[in-house]
Design a protein around this motif. Structure first.
Motif, PDB file in Angstrom:
ATOM      1  N   GLY A  16       2.978   6.022   1.318  1.00 48.55           N
ATOM      2  CA  GLY A  16       1.620   5.490   1.217  1.00 48.55           C
ATOM      3  C   GLY A  16       1.335   4.592   2.406  1.00 48.55           C
ATOM      4  O   GLY A  16       1.997   4.694   3.458  1.00 48.55           O
ATOM      5  N   SER A  17       0.374   3.675   2.260  1.00 45.03           N
ATOM      6  CA  SER A  17      -0.012   2.908   3.439  1.00 45.03           C
ATOM      7  C   SER A  17       1.097   1.964   3.906  1.00 45.03           C
ATOM      8  O   SER A  17       1.366   1.864   5.102  1.00 45.03           O
ATOM      9  N   TRP A  18       1.783   1.316   2.970  1.00 40.29           N
ATOM     10  CA  TRP A  18       2.796   0.347   3.414  1.00 40.29           C
ATOM     11  C   TRP A  18       4.101   1.056   3.797  1.00 40.29           C
ATOM     12  O   TRP A  18       4.724   0.723   4.802  1.00 40.29           O
ATOM     13  N   LEU A 146      -0.831  -7.001   5.859  1.00 40.34           N
ATOM     14  CA  LEU A 146      -1.824  -5.952   5.575  1.00 40.34           C
ATOM     15  C   LEU A 146      -1.486  -4.732   6.423  1.00 40.34           C
ATOM     16  O   LEU A 146      -1.443  -4.801   7.663  1.00 40.34           O
ATOM     17  N   ALA A 147      -1.255  -3.614   5.756  1.00 35.88           N
ATOM     18  CA  ALA A 147      -0.651  -2.460   6.420  1.00 35.88           C
ATOM     19  C   ALA A 147      -1.430  -2.010   7.661  1.00 35.88           C
ATOM     20  O   ALA A 147      -0.847  -1.835   8.734  1.00 35.88           O
ATOM     21  N   LEU A 148      -2.721  -1.830   7.502  1.00 35.04           N
ATOM     22  CA  LEU A 148      -3.470  -1.217   8.610  1.00 35.04           C
ATOM     23  C   LEU A 148      -3.449  -2.095   9.869  1.00 35.04           C
ATOM     24  O   LEU A 148      -3.396  -1.589  10.992  1.00 35.04           O
ATOM     25  N   GLN A 285      -5.938   3.553  -3.822  1.00 34.55           N
ATOM     26  CA  GLN A 285      -4.632   3.020  -3.418  1.00 34.55           C
ATOM     27  C   GLN A 285      -4.183   1.990  -4.456  1.00 34.55           C
ATOM     28  O   GLN A 285      -4.959   1.584  -5.315  1.00 34.55           O
ATOM     29  N   THR A 286      -2.940   1.557  -4.310  1.00 38.46           N
ATOM     30  CA  THR A 286      -2.334   0.695  -5.323  1.00 38.46           C
ATOM     31  C   THR A 286      -2.837  -0.742  -5.238  1.00 38.46           C
ATOM     32  O   THR A 286      -2.720  -1.378  -4.191  1.00 38.46           O
ATOM     33  N   ALA A 287      -3.372  -1.256  -6.351  1.00 38.84           N
ATOM     34  CA  ALA A 287      -3.695  -2.691  -6.438  1.00 38.84           C
ATOM     35  C   ALA A 287      -2.750  -3.266  -7.485  1.00 38.84           C
ATOM     36  O   ALA A 287      -3.029  -3.239  -8.689  1.00 38.84           O
ATOM     37  N   GLU A 288      -1.609  -3.786  -7.023  1.00 34.84           N
ATOM     38  CA  GLU A 288      -0.533  -4.196  -7.920  1.00 34.84           C
ATOM     39  C   GLU A 288      -0.951  -5.285  -8.903  1.00 34.84           C
ATOM     40  O   GLU A 288      -0.442  -5.377 -10.008  1.00 34.84           O
ATOM     41  N   GLY A 289      -1.867  -6.147  -8.448  1.00 32.51           N
ATOM     42  CA  GLY A 289      -2.245  -7.306  -9.259  1.00 32.51           C
ATOM     43  C   GLY A 289      -2.760  -6.911 -10.643  1.00 32.51           C
ATOM     44  O   GLY A 289      -2.533  -7.620 -11.621  1.00 32.51           O
TER      45      GLY A 289
HETATM   46  N1  LIG Z   1      -0.577  -1.701   1.772  1.00 30.37           N
HETATM   47  C1  LIG Z   1      -0.212  -2.912   2.116  1.00 30.37           C
HETATM   48  O1  LIG Z   1      -0.865  -3.547   2.973  1.00 30.37           O
HETATM   49  C2  LIG Z   1       1.002  -3.527   1.521  1.00 30.37           C
HETATM   50  C3  LIG Z   1       1.560  -3.068   0.339  1.00 30.37           C
HETATM   51  N2  LIG Z   1       2.658  -3.677  -0.178  1.00 30.37           N
HETATM   52  C4  LIG Z   1       3.268  -3.198  -1.402  1.00 30.37           C
HETATM   53  O2  LIG Z   1       3.843  -1.917  -1.171  1.00 30.37           O
HETATM   54  C5  LIG Z   1       3.896  -1.189  -2.394  1.00 30.37           C
HETATM   55  C6  LIG Z   1       3.338   0.193  -2.129  1.00 30.37           C
HETATM   56  O3  LIG Z   1       1.970   0.019  -1.790  1.00 30.37           O
HETATM   57  P1  LIG Z   1       1.158   0.944  -0.798  1.00 30.37           P
HETATM   58  O4  LIG Z   1       2.007   1.748   0.075  1.00 30.37           O
HETATM   59  O5  LIG Z   1       0.173   0.074  -0.163  1.00 30.37           O
HETATM   60  O6  LIG Z   1       0.438   1.871  -1.886  1.00 30.37           O
HETATM   61  P2  LIG Z   1      -0.337   3.210  -1.638  1.00 30.37           P
HETATM   62  O7  LIG Z   1      -1.207   3.396  -2.830  1.00 30.37           O
HETATM   63  O8  LIG Z   1      -0.927   3.226  -0.292  1.00 30.37           O
HETATM   64  O9  LIG Z   1       0.841   4.293  -1.655  1.00 30.37           O
HETATM   65  C7  LIG Z   1       1.662   4.481  -2.762  1.00 30.37           C
HETATM   66  C8  LIG Z   1       2.585   5.651  -2.479  1.00 30.37           C
HETATM   67  O10 LIG Z   1       3.398   5.869  -3.656  1.00 30.37           O
HETATM   68  C9  LIG Z   1       3.227   7.218  -4.082  1.00 30.37           C
HETATM   69  N3  LIG Z   1       3.295   7.249  -5.524  1.00 30.37           N
HETATM   70  C10 LIG Z   1       2.345   6.976  -6.426  1.00 30.37           C
HETATM   71  N4  LIG Z   1       2.809   7.134  -7.674  1.00 30.37           N
HETATM   72  C11 LIG Z   1       4.094   7.523  -7.538  1.00 30.37           C
HETATM   73  C12 LIG Z   1       5.095   7.886  -8.455  1.00 30.37           C
HETATM   74  N5  LIG Z   1       4.891   7.868  -9.768  1.00 30.37           N
HETATM   75  N6  LIG Z   1       6.300   8.236  -7.967  1.00 30.37           N
HETATM   76  C13 LIG Z   1       6.535   8.274  -6.643  1.00 30.37           C
HETATM   77  N7  LIG Z   1       5.613   7.956  -5.717  1.00 30.37           N
HETATM   78  C14 LIG Z   1       4.410   7.594  -6.179  1.00 30.37           C
HETATM   79  C15 LIG Z   1       1.860   7.643  -3.566  1.00 30.37           C
HETATM   80  O11 LIG Z   1       1.818   9.062  -3.459  1.00 30.37           O
HETATM   81  C16 LIG Z   1       1.831   6.950  -2.223  1.00 30.37           C
HETATM   82  O12 LIG Z   1       2.539   7.687  -1.263  1.00 30.37           O
HETATM   83  C17 LIG Z   1       3.099  -2.010  -3.408  1.00 30.37           C
HETATM   84  O13 LIG Z   1       3.995  -2.693  -4.232  1.00 30.37           O
HETATM   85  C18 LIG Z   1       2.312  -2.991  -2.552  1.00 30.37           C
HETATM   86  O14 LIG Z   1       2.070  -4.212  -3.220  1.00 30.37           O
HETATM   87  C19 LIG Z   1       3.262  -4.729   0.443  1.00 30.37           C
HETATM   88  C20 LIG Z   1       2.768  -5.209   1.630  1.00 30.37           C
HETATM   89  C21 LIG Z   1       1.613  -4.647   2.259  1.00 30.37           C
END
Ligand SMILES: NC(=O)C1=CN([C@@H]2O[C@H](COP(=O)(O)OP(=O)(O)OC[C@H]3O[C@@H](n4cnc5c(N)ncnc54)[C@H](O)[C@@H]3O)[C@@H](O)[C@H]2O)C=CC1
Ligand SMILES: O=C(CO)COP(=O)(O)O
Length: 374
Positions: A16-18, A146-148, A285-289
Protein backbone atom coordinates in the motif's frame (compact mmCIF):
# COMPACT_ATOMS: atom_id res chain seq x y z
CA UNK A 1 12.13 -11.23 -10.71
CA UNK A 2 15.82 -10.43 -11.01
CA UNK A 3 18.01 -9.62 -8.03
CA UNK A 4 21.38 -7.95 -7.67
CA UNK A 5 23.32 -10.57 -5.73
CA UNK A 6 25.69 -8.09 -4.09
CA UNK A 7 22.99 -6.03 -2.30
CA UNK A 8 21.53 -6.85 1.14
CA UNK A 9 18.03 -8.27 0.71
CA UNK A 10 15.03 -6.99 2.59
CA UNK A 11 11.34 -7.77 2.29
CA UNK A 12 8.33 -5.52 2.77
CA UNK A 13 4.99 -7.24 3.36
CA UNK A 14 2.21 -4.97 2.10
CA UNK A 15 2.37 -2.79 -1.01
CA UNK A 16 0.00 0.00 0.00
CA UNK A 17 1.11 3.60 0.33
CA UNK A 18 3.40 3.16 3.33
CA UNK A 19 4.78 -0.28 2.44
CA UNK A 20 5.72 0.89 -1.04
CA UNK A 21 7.20 4.15 0.25
CA UNK A 22 9.25 2.26 2.82
CA UNK A 23 10.41 -0.10 0.09
CA UNK A 24 11.65 2.95 -1.82
CA UNK A 25 13.40 4.27 1.31
CA UNK A 26 15.21 0.94 1.73
CA UNK A 27 16.11 0.63 -1.95
CA UNK A 28 17.38 4.22 -2.08
CA UNK A 29 19.43 3.32 1.01
CA UNK A 30 21.22 0.55 -0.87
CA UNK A 31 19.15 -2.61 -0.34
CA UNK A 32 17.49 -4.93 -2.81
CA UNK A 33 13.82 -4.83 -1.82
CA UNK A 34 11.19 -7.45 -2.52
CA UNK A 35 7.63 -6.27 -1.92
CA UNK A 36 4.81 -8.69 -1.23
CA UNK A 37 1.58 -7.43 -2.78
CA UNK A 38 -1.74 -9.15 -2.20
CA UNK A 39 -2.85 -8.56 -5.78
CA UNK A 40 -0.79 -9.98 -8.68
CA UNK A 41 -1.61 -7.00 -10.90
CA UNK A 42 -0.03 -4.62 -8.38
CA UNK A 43 3.08 -6.83 -8.16
CA UNK A 44 3.26 -6.75 -11.98
CA UNK A 45 2.97 -2.98 -12.10
CA UNK A 46 5.81 -2.57 -9.57
CA UNK A 47 7.99 -5.04 -11.49
CA UNK A 48 7.33 -3.82 -14.99
CA UNK A 49 6.45 -0.12 -14.80
CA UNK A 50 8.26 0.63 -11.50
CA UNK A 51 5.07 2.34 -10.40
CA UNK A 52 2.30 1.88 -7.84
CA UNK A 53 -0.20 4.20 -9.45
CA UNK A 54 -3.09 3.48 -7.11
CA UNK A 55 -1.26 4.32 -3.89
CA UNK A 56 1.62 6.56 -5.01
CA UNK A 57 0.54 8.39 -8.16
CA UNK A 58 3.37 10.07 -10.05
CA UNK A 59 6.18 8.33 -8.15
CA UNK A 60 8.90 6.40 -9.98
CA UNK A 61 10.18 3.48 -7.94
CA UNK A 62 13.86 2.49 -7.90
CA UNK A 63 15.19 -0.34 -10.07
CA UNK A 64 16.24 -2.22 -6.92
CA UNK A 65 12.58 -2.76 -6.01
CA UNK A 66 10.78 -5.89 -7.16
CA UNK A 67 7.45 -7.40 -6.16
CA UNK A 68 5.65 -10.70 -6.03
CA UNK A 69 2.28 -11.91 -4.75
CA UNK A 70 3.87 -15.18 -3.57
CA UNK A 71 4.77 -14.85 0.09
CA UNK A 72 7.44 -17.56 -0.01
CA UNK A 73 9.20 -15.87 -2.93
CA UNK A 74 9.01 -12.50 -1.18
CA UNK A 75 10.59 -13.80 2.02
CA UNK A 76 13.28 -15.94 0.41
CA UNK A 77 16.71 -14.85 1.71
CA UNK A 78 15.43 -11.75 3.53
CA UNK A 79 17.85 -10.23 6.03
CA UNK A 80 15.19 -7.95 7.47
CA UNK A 81 11.39 -8.14 7.16
CA UNK A 82 9.14 -5.06 7.30
CA UNK A 83 5.38 -5.33 7.86
CA UNK A 84 2.94 -2.74 6.51
CA UNK A 85 -0.63 -3.96 6.27
CA UNK A 86 -3.71 -2.75 8.15
CA UNK A 87 -3.38 -3.61 11.85
CA UNK A 88 -6.62 -5.59 11.94
CA UNK A 89 -5.26 -7.91 9.22
CA UNK A 90 -1.82 -8.49 10.75
CA UNK A 91 -2.51 -11.59 12.83
CA UNK A 92 -4.04 -13.61 10.01
CA UNK A 93 -1.20 -12.69 7.65
CA UNK A 94 1.46 -13.61 10.21
CA UNK A 95 0.09 -17.14 10.36
CA UNK A 96 1.20 -17.53 6.74
CA UNK A 97 4.50 -15.70 7.31
CA UNK A 98 5.59 -17.79 10.30
CA UNK A 99 6.78 -20.98 8.55
CA UNK A 100 8.60 -18.88 5.94
CA UNK A 101 10.82 -16.86 8.29
CA UNK A 102 13.07 -19.72 9.23
CA UNK A 103 16.15 -17.82 10.45
CA UNK A 104 15.77 -16.79 14.07
CA UNK A 105 18.06 -13.75 13.75
CA UNK A 106 16.08 -11.84 11.11
CA UNK A 107 14.70 -8.59 12.55
CA UNK A 108 10.95 -8.13 12.09
CA UNK A 109 9.98 -4.48 11.80
CA UNK A 110 6.47 -3.12 12.27
CA UNK A 111 5.61 -0.04 10.23
CA UNK A 112 2.02 -0.04 11.49
CA UNK A 113 0.18 2.39 13.75
CA UNK A 114 -2.81 0.58 15.18
CA UNK A 115 -3.87 -1.71 18.00
CA UNK A 116 -5.77 -4.93 17.47
CA UNK A 117 -9.45 -4.23 18.10
CA UNK A 118 -10.26 -7.60 19.69
CA UNK A 119 -7.29 -7.77 22.09
CA UNK A 120 -6.04 -4.19 22.46
CA UNK A 121 -2.55 -5.48 21.69
CA UNK A 122 0.13 -3.36 20.01
CA UNK A 123 1.49 -4.67 16.72
CA UNK A 124 4.82 -5.74 18.23
CA UNK A 125 2.87 -7.84 20.73
CA UNK A 126 0.87 -9.50 17.95
CA UNK A 127 4.14 -10.22 16.12
CA UNK A 128 5.66 -11.72 19.26
CA UNK A 129 2.64 -13.97 19.73
CA UNK A 130 2.23 -15.13 16.15
CA UNK A 131 5.88 -15.50 15.13
CA UNK A 132 6.86 -16.87 18.57
CA UNK A 133 9.91 -14.65 18.54
CA UNK A 134 11.89 -12.84 21.19
CA UNK A 135 10.91 -9.17 21.69
CA UNK A 136 14.58 -8.30 21.09
CA UNK A 137 14.18 -9.35 17.45
CA UNK A 138 11.26 -6.99 16.89
CA UNK A 139 11.56 -3.32 15.96
CA UNK A 140 8.99 -0.64 15.19
CA UNK A 141 9.37 2.42 12.99
CA UNK A 142 7.40 5.58 13.65
CA UNK A 143 7.47 9.35 13.31
CA UNK A 144 6.03 12.16 11.18
CA UNK A 145 6.00 10.03 8.06
CA UNK A 146 3.28 10.95 5.58
CA UNK A 147 3.97 8.47 2.80
CA UNK A 148 3.53 10.63 -0.27
CA UNK A 149 5.85 13.38 1.01
CA UNK A 150 8.60 10.82 1.63
CA UNK A 151 7.99 9.15 -1.72
CA UNK A 152 8.65 12.62 -3.18
CA UNK A 153 11.95 12.52 -1.30
CA UNK A 154 11.15 15.39 1.05
CA UNK A 155 13.58 15.31 4.02
CA UNK A 156 12.09 13.44 6.97
CA UNK A 157 13.13 11.90 10.29
CA UNK A 158 11.81 8.78 11.95
CA UNK A 159 12.58 6.71 15.00
CA UNK A 160 13.37 3.00 15.10
CA UNK A 161 12.60 1.38 18.42
CA UNK A 162 13.43 -2.03 19.81
CA UNK A 163 13.99 -3.39 23.30
CA UNK A 164 17.33 -4.46 21.85
CA UNK A 165 19.67 -1.57 21.11
CA UNK A 166 21.46 -3.82 18.64
CA UNK A 167 18.29 -4.54 16.66
CA UNK A 168 17.28 -0.87 16.66
CA UNK A 169 20.74 0.10 15.40
CA UNK A 170 20.77 -2.56 12.67
CA UNK A 171 17.35 -1.51 11.37
CA UNK A 172 18.15 2.20 11.63
CA UNK A 173 21.33 1.68 9.60
CA UNK A 174 19.43 -0.13 6.86
CA UNK A 175 16.39 2.21 6.82
CA UNK A 176 18.07 5.51 6.05
CA UNK A 177 19.16 7.42 3.01
CA UNK A 178 19.77 10.95 1.81
CA UNK A 179 16.18 12.08 2.48
CA UNK A 180 15.21 9.78 5.38
CA UNK A 181 17.10 9.91 8.70
CA UNK A 182 16.48 7.41 11.46
CA UNK A 183 17.01 7.92 15.17
CA UNK A 184 16.75 5.08 17.70
CA UNK A 185 15.25 4.43 21.11
CA UNK A 186 14.43 1.40 23.25
CA UNK A 187 10.95 2.51 24.33
CA UNK A 188 8.80 0.31 22.11
CA UNK A 189 5.63 0.96 24.13
CA UNK A 190 5.93 4.74 23.85
CA UNK A 191 6.94 4.61 20.19
CA UNK A 192 4.01 2.39 19.22
CA UNK A 193 1.42 4.18 21.32
CA UNK A 194 2.60 7.56 19.97
CA UNK A 195 1.67 6.40 16.47
CA UNK A 196 -1.64 4.90 17.55
CA UNK A 197 -2.78 7.83 19.67
CA UNK A 198 -1.89 10.67 17.32
CA UNK A 199 -4.28 9.07 14.81
CA UNK A 200 -7.15 9.56 17.26
CA UNK A 201 -6.26 13.20 17.85
CA UNK A 202 -5.97 13.67 14.06
CA UNK A 203 -9.52 12.37 13.69
CA UNK A 204 -10.63 14.97 16.27
CA UNK A 205 -8.79 17.70 14.34
CA UNK A 206 -10.45 16.56 11.12
CA UNK A 207 -13.85 16.70 12.78
CA UNK A 208 -13.48 20.31 13.95
CA UNK A 209 -11.98 21.27 10.60
CA UNK A 210 -15.01 19.76 8.87
CA UNK A 211 -17.30 21.71 11.16
CA UNK A 212 -15.45 24.90 10.19
CA UNK A 213 -13.76 25.76 13.49
CA UNK A 214 -10.42 27.58 13.27
CA UNK A 215 -6.89 27.49 14.56
CA UNK A 216 -7.61 28.14 18.26
CA UNK A 217 -9.80 25.07 18.42
CA UNK A 218 -7.23 22.96 16.61
CA UNK A 219 -4.30 24.19 18.71
CA UNK A 220 -6.32 23.50 21.86
CA UNK A 221 -7.05 19.95 20.73
CA UNK A 222 -3.46 19.29 19.66
CA UNK A 223 -2.08 20.56 22.98
CA UNK A 224 -4.60 18.78 25.17
CA UNK A 225 -4.38 15.77 22.88
CA UNK A 226 -0.67 15.48 23.61
CA UNK A 227 -1.52 15.46 27.32
CA UNK A 228 -3.99 12.62 26.78
CA UNK A 229 -1.48 10.72 24.68
CA UNK A 230 1.24 11.15 27.29
CA UNK A 231 -0.93 10.24 30.28
CA UNK A 232 -2.19 7.14 28.51
CA UNK A 233 1.16 5.96 27.19
CA UNK A 234 3.04 6.55 30.46
CA UNK A 235 0.31 4.69 32.37
CA UNK A 236 0.82 1.78 29.98
CA UNK A 237 4.60 1.73 30.56
CA UNK A 238 6.00 4.28 28.10
CA UNK A 239 8.67 6.86 28.87
CA UNK A 240 7.36 10.40 29.04
CA UNK A 241 10.09 11.75 26.76
CA UNK A 242 9.17 9.43 23.89
CA UNK A 243 5.87 11.24 23.56
CA UNK A 244 7.75 14.53 23.20
CA UNK A 245 9.79 13.04 20.35
CA UNK A 246 9.28 12.13 16.72
CA UNK A 247 6.86 9.29 17.44
CA UNK A 248 4.68 11.52 19.64
CA UNK A 249 4.68 15.27 19.15
CA UNK A 250 6.39 15.02 15.75
CA UNK A 251 3.81 12.69 14.28
CA UNK A 252 0.97 14.55 15.98
CA UNK A 253 1.96 17.78 14.23
CA UNK A 254 2.33 16.15 10.80
CA UNK A 255 -0.88 14.18 10.97
CA UNK A 256 -3.01 16.96 12.40
CA UNK A 257 -1.75 19.49 9.85
CA UNK A 258 -1.87 17.53 6.65
CA UNK A 259 -4.72 16.85 4.27
CA UNK A 260 -2.67 13.79 3.19
CA UNK A 261 -3.54 12.14 6.51
CA UNK A 262 -6.32 9.58 6.09
CA UNK A 263 -7.29 9.89 9.77
CA UNK A 264 -7.56 13.64 9.44
CA UNK A 265 -9.57 13.18 6.22
CA UNK A 266 -11.94 10.67 7.84
CA UNK A 267 -12.52 13.13 10.69
CA UNK A 268 -13.18 15.96 8.25
CA UNK A 269 -15.89 13.93 6.53
CA UNK A 270 -17.48 13.20 9.91
CA UNK A 271 -17.34 16.90 10.75
CA UNK A 272 -19.05 17.69 7.46
CA UNK A 273 -21.93 15.50 8.54
CA UNK A 274 -21.23 12.15 6.88
CA UNK A 275 -22.08 9.09 8.95
CA UNK A 276 -19.42 6.60 10.01
CA UNK A 277 -20.67 4.12 7.41
CA UNK A 278 -20.46 6.77 4.64
CA UNK A 279 -16.92 7.64 5.71
CA UNK A 280 -15.84 3.99 5.58
CA UNK A 281 -17.28 3.75 2.05
CA UNK A 282 -15.41 6.85 0.90
CA UNK A 283 -12.01 5.90 2.35
CA UNK A 284 -10.02 3.77 -0.07
CA UNK A 285 -6.96 3.69 2.16
CA UNK A 286 -6.43 2.65 5.75
CA UNK A 287 -7.45 5.07 8.52
CA UNK A 288 -6.22 3.14 11.55
CA UNK A 289 -7.69 5.55 14.09
CA UNK A 290 -11.24 4.45 13.36
CA UNK A 291 -10.56 0.91 14.59
CA UNK A 292 -8.28 1.95 17.46
CA UNK A 293 -10.72 4.24 19.32
CA UNK A 294 -12.63 1.53 21.19
CA UNK A 295 -9.63 -0.61 22.30
CA UNK A 296 -7.68 2.50 23.36
CA UNK A 297 -10.59 3.68 25.51
CA UNK A 298 -10.85 0.22 27.05
CA UNK A 299 -7.12 0.27 27.89
CA UNK A 300 -7.49 3.81 29.28
CA UNK A 301 -10.35 2.68 31.51
CA UNK A 302 -8.28 -0.22 32.83
CA UNK A 303 -5.43 2.20 33.63
CA UNK A 304 -7.75 4.81 35.20
CA UNK A 305 -6.82 7.45 32.60
CA UNK A 306 -9.25 10.08 31.35
CA UNK A 307 -9.24 10.74 27.61
CA UNK A 308 -11.97 13.32 27.03
CA UNK A 309 -10.97 14.10 23.44
CA UNK A 310 -10.80 10.45 22.40
CA UNK A 311 -14.11 9.80 24.23
CA UNK A 312 -15.74 12.47 22.11
CA UNK A 313 -14.27 11.11 18.90
CA UNK A 314 -15.95 7.83 19.80
CA UNK A 315 -19.26 9.55 20.42
CA UNK A 316 -19.08 11.30 17.04
CA UNK A 317 -18.21 7.97 15.38
CA UNK A 318 -21.14 6.32 17.16
CA UNK A 319 -23.44 9.14 16.03
CA UNK A 320 -24.31 10.09 19.63
CA UNK A 321 -22.59 13.51 19.53
CA UNK A 322 -23.02 16.32 17.05
CA UNK A 323 -19.53 17.18 15.73
CA UNK A 324 -20.26 20.87 16.47
CA UNK A 325 -20.35 20.05 20.18
CA UNK A 326 -16.86 18.60 20.36
CA UNK A 327 -15.01 21.86 21.05
CA UNK A 328 -16.49 22.86 24.40
CA UNK A 329 -15.76 19.40 25.76
CA UNK A 330 -11.99 19.51 25.94
CA UNK A 331 -12.03 18.33 29.54
CA UNK A 332 -14.38 16.02 31.35
CA UNK A 333 -17.69 17.65 32.01
CA UNK A 334 -17.59 18.58 35.65
CA UNK A 335 -17.54 22.08 37.05
CA UNK A 336 -14.19 22.08 38.82
CA UNK A 337 -11.35 23.78 36.91
CA UNK A 338 -8.63 21.35 35.89
CA UNK A 339 -4.91 21.85 36.29
CA UNK A 340 -3.22 22.16 32.91
CA UNK A 341 -0.31 19.89 33.71
CA UNK A 342 -0.26 16.29 32.52
CA UNK A 343 -0.72 13.55 35.17
CA UNK A 344 2.75 12.45 34.34
CA UNK A 345 4.20 15.83 33.66
CA UNK A 346 5.81 16.03 37.07
CA UNK A 347 8.85 14.99 35.12
CA UNK A 348 10.48 18.33 35.97
CA UNK A 349 12.36 16.90 38.98
CA UNK A 350 12.86 13.13 38.74
CA UNK A 351 12.33 13.09 34.98
CA UNK A 352 15.06 15.62 34.25
CA UNK A 353 17.52 13.76 36.43
CA UNK A 354 16.61 10.46 34.77
CA UNK A 355 17.01 11.94 31.29
CA UNK A 356 20.43 13.35 32.03
CA UNK A 357 21.51 9.99 33.52
CA UNK A 358 20.29 8.21 30.42
CA UNK A 359 22.13 10.58 28.11
CA UNK A 360 25.35 10.00 30.03
CA UNK A 361 24.86 6.23 29.86
CA UNK A 362 24.17 6.45 26.14
CA UNK A 363 27.36 8.34 25.55
CA UNK A 364 29.33 5.63 27.37
CA UNK A 365 27.63 2.86 25.38
CA UNK A 366 27.70 4.52 21.99
CA UNK A 367 31.14 5.97 21.68
CA UNK A 368 29.40 8.16 19.07
CA UNK A 369 29.07 5.30 16.55
CA UNK A 370 25.36 4.63 16.87
CA UNK A 371 22.41 6.40 15.32
CA UNK A 372 21.38 9.18 17.72
CA UNK A 373 18.60 8.60 20.25
CA UNK A 374 15.30 10.27 19.51
N1 LIG B 1 0.43 5.95 4.61
C1 LIG B 1 1.16 6.56 5.51
O1 LIG B 1 1.50 7.75 5.35
C2 LIG B 1 1.62 5.83 6.72
C3 LIG B 1 1.01 4.66 7.16
N2 LIG B 1 1.46 4.04 8.28
C4 LIG B 1 0.85 2.81 8.74
O2 LIG B 1 1.14 1.77 7.82
C5 LIG B 1 0.12 0.77 7.89
C6 LIG B 1 -0.32 0.46 6.47
O3 LIG B 1 -0.91 1.65 5.96
P1 LIG B 1 -0.88 2.09 4.45
O4 LIG B 1 0.15 1.43 3.66
O5 LIG B 1 -0.87 3.55 4.47
O6 LIG B 1 -2.33 1.57 4.03
P2 LIG B 1 -2.92 1.42 2.58
O7 LIG B 1 -4.39 1.39 2.74
O8 LIG B 1 -2.30 2.40 1.67
O9 LIG B 1 -2.39 -0.02 2.14
C7 LIG B 1 -2.72 -1.18 2.85
C8 LIG B 1 -2.14 -2.37 2.10
O10 LIG B 1 -2.54 -3.57 2.81
C9 LIG B 1 -3.23 -4.42 1.91
N3 LIG B 1 -4.26 -5.12 2.65
C10 LIG B 1 -5.48 -4.70 3.00
N4 LIG B 1 -6.14 -5.66 3.67
C11 LIG B 1 -5.29 -6.71 3.74
C12 LIG B 1 -5.39 -8.00 4.27
N5 LIG B 1 -6.49 -8.43 4.88
N6 LIG B 1 -4.33 -8.82 4.16
C13 LIG B 1 -3.20 -8.42 3.53
N7 LIG B 1 -3.05 -7.20 2.99
C14 LIG B 1 -4.09 -6.37 3.10
C15 LIG B 1 -3.81 -3.51 0.84
O11 LIG B 1 -4.04 -4.27 -0.35
C16 LIG B 1 -2.70 -2.50 0.69
O12 LIG B 1 -1.68 -3.00 -0.14
C17 LIG B 1 -0.98 1.36 8.78
O13 LIG B 1 -0.88 0.78 10.05
C18 LIG B 1 -0.66 2.84 8.84
O14 LIG B 1 -1.06 3.43 10.06
C19 LIG B 1 2.51 4.52 9.00
C20 LIG B 1 3.17 5.65 8.60
C21 LIG B 1 2.78 6.39 7.44
O1 LIG C 1 1.14 7.96 10.18
C1 LIG C 1 1.07 8.79 9.31
C2 LIG C 1 2.00 9.92 9.24
O2 LIG C 1 3.04 9.78 10.14
C3 LIG C 1 0.01 8.70 8.29
O3 LIG C 1 -1.16 9.17 8.85
P1 LIG C 1 -2.54 8.67 8.25
O4 LIG C 1 -2.59 7.18 8.49
O5 LIG C 1 -3.58 9.43 8.98
O6 LIG C 1 -2.52 8.99 6.78
Amino acid sequence: MSRRQDLPRVTVIGAGSWGTTFGKILADGGAHVTMWARRPELANEINEAKRNSEYLPGINLPREMAATHHLSEALDGAEQVYLSIPSQALRQNLKAVRPLVARSDVPIVSLMKGVERRTGLRMSQVIEQELHCEPSRIAVASGPNLALEIAREQPTAAVISSTSQETADAVARRARNRYFRTFVNTDVIGTEFGGVLKNLIAVAIGIVDGVGYGENTKASIITRGLVEMTDFAVARGAQHETLQGLAGLGDLIATCQSPLSRNNTAGRLLGQGYSFQDVIKQMNQTAEGLASVAPVLQLAKEAGIEMPIVEQVKRVLDGTMNPRDIAPHLTTDDDSPKGERTHNGQAGGGGALWRSLQRTLDQFRDGGRRPPRD
